[in-house]
Motif scaffolding. Structure first.
Motif, PDB file in Angstrom:
ATOM      1  N   PHE A  83      39.806  42.781  30.114  1.00 60.19           N
ATOM      2  CA  PHE A  83      38.917  42.875  31.240  1.00 60.19           C
ATOM      3  C   PHE A  83      38.494  41.517  31.941  1.00 60.19           C
ATOM      4  O   PHE A  83      39.107  41.478  33.286  1.00 60.19           O
ATOM      5  N   TRP A  84      37.671  40.878  31.552  1.00 61.64           N
ATOM      6  CA  TRP A  84      37.378  40.043  31.829  1.00 61.64           C
ATOM      7  C   TRP A  84      38.858  38.996  32.886  1.00 61.64           C
ATOM      8  O   TRP A  84      38.369  38.451  33.811  1.00 61.64           O
ATOM      9  N   GLN A 141      42.742  39.818  38.110  1.00 62.84           N
ATOM     10  CA  GLN A 141      44.501  39.715  38.916  1.00 62.84           C
ATOM     11  C   GLN A 141      44.614  40.956  40.237  1.00 62.84           C
ATOM     12  O   GLN A 141      45.414  41.397  40.947  1.00 62.84           O
ATOM     13  N   TYR A 142      43.714  41.314  39.968  1.00 59.54           N
ATOM     14  CA  TYR A 142      43.429  42.863  40.755  1.00 59.54           C
ATOM     15  C   TYR A 142      42.546  42.740  42.215  1.00 59.54           C
ATOM     16  O   TYR A 142      42.396  43.995  42.713  1.00 59.54           O
ATOM     17  N   ARG A 143      42.177  41.573  41.622  1.00 60.45           N
ATOM     18  CA  ARG A 143      41.089  41.372  43.304  1.00 60.45           C
ATOM     19  C   ARG A 143      39.821  42.012  43.395  1.00 60.45           C
ATOM     20  O   ARG A 143      39.345  42.504  44.187  1.00 60.45           O
ATOM     21  N   ILE A 144      38.840  42.478  41.510  1.00 62.88           N
ATOM     22  CA  ILE A 144      37.846  42.837  41.048  1.00 62.88           C
ATOM     23  C   ILE A 144      37.288  41.628  40.144  1.00 62.88           C
ATOM     24  O   ILE A 144      37.727  41.016  39.556  1.00 62.88           O
ATOM     25  N   VAL A 170      41.237  52.346  37.580  1.00 69.17           N
ATOM     26  CA  VAL A 170      41.591  51.844  39.342  1.00 69.17           C
ATOM     27  C   VAL A 170      42.356  50.138  39.339  1.00 69.17           C
ATOM     28  O   VAL A 170      43.149  50.356  40.187  1.00 69.17           O
ATOM     29  N   MET A 171      41.970  49.811  37.616  1.00 70.12           N
ATOM     30  CA  MET A 171      43.631  48.915  38.032  1.00 70.12           C
ATOM     31  C   MET A 171      44.674  49.296  38.338  1.00 70.12           C
ATOM     32  O   MET A 171      45.889  49.869  38.697  1.00 70.12           O
ATOM     33  N   LEU A 182      47.941  40.591  42.114  1.00 67.14           N
ATOM     34  CA  LEU A 182      48.235  40.028  42.792  1.00 67.14           C
ATOM     35  C   LEU A 182      49.698  39.121  42.459  1.00 67.14           C
ATOM     36  O   LEU A 182      50.051  39.335  41.321  1.00 67.14           O
ATOM     37  N   GLU A 183      50.523  38.844  43.107  1.00 70.76           N
ATOM     38  CA  GLU A 183      51.901  38.269  42.916  1.00 70.76           C
ATOM     39  C   GLU A 183      52.217  37.208  41.593  1.00 70.76           C
ATOM     40  O   GLU A 183      52.524  37.240  40.696  1.00 70.76           O
ATOM     41  N   GLY A 184      51.192  36.591  42.143  1.00 74.59           N
ATOM     42  CA  GLY A 184      51.280  34.883  41.354  1.00 74.59           C
ATOM     43  C   GLY A 184      49.882  34.978  40.807  1.00 74.59           C
ATOM     44  O   GLY A 184      49.456  33.772  39.421  1.00 74.59           O
TER      45      GLY A 184
END
Length: 66
Positions: free
Chosen positions: A26-27, A32-35, A55-56, A62-64
């Protein structure tokens, strides 16, 4: 009663290993999901990992990557 030993010999070590196996992926994935990464600590709470997965699933990735 239990003598103060809830999980038996080595139970704490297994708890820490299991916690690391849950939190580390998760870390790495949450940014990558702006969390924020620290939110991964919620995964050690019962149902916390399930909520994070939910939530994910409904958040744009994010694309990159991060």
């Amino acid at each position: 009663m239990g003598g103060g030993v809830a999980m038996g010999g080595g139970g704490l070590i297994w708890f820490l290993v299991f916690g690391a196996l849950i939190v580390i992926p998760f870390w790495r994935l949450l940014p990558q999901y702006r969390i924020p990464s620290w939110v991964a600590l919620v995964a050690v709470i019962p149902l916390g990992a399930l909520i994070l997965l939910w939530v994910m699933a409904f958040r744009d990735k994010l694309e990159g990557g991060a």
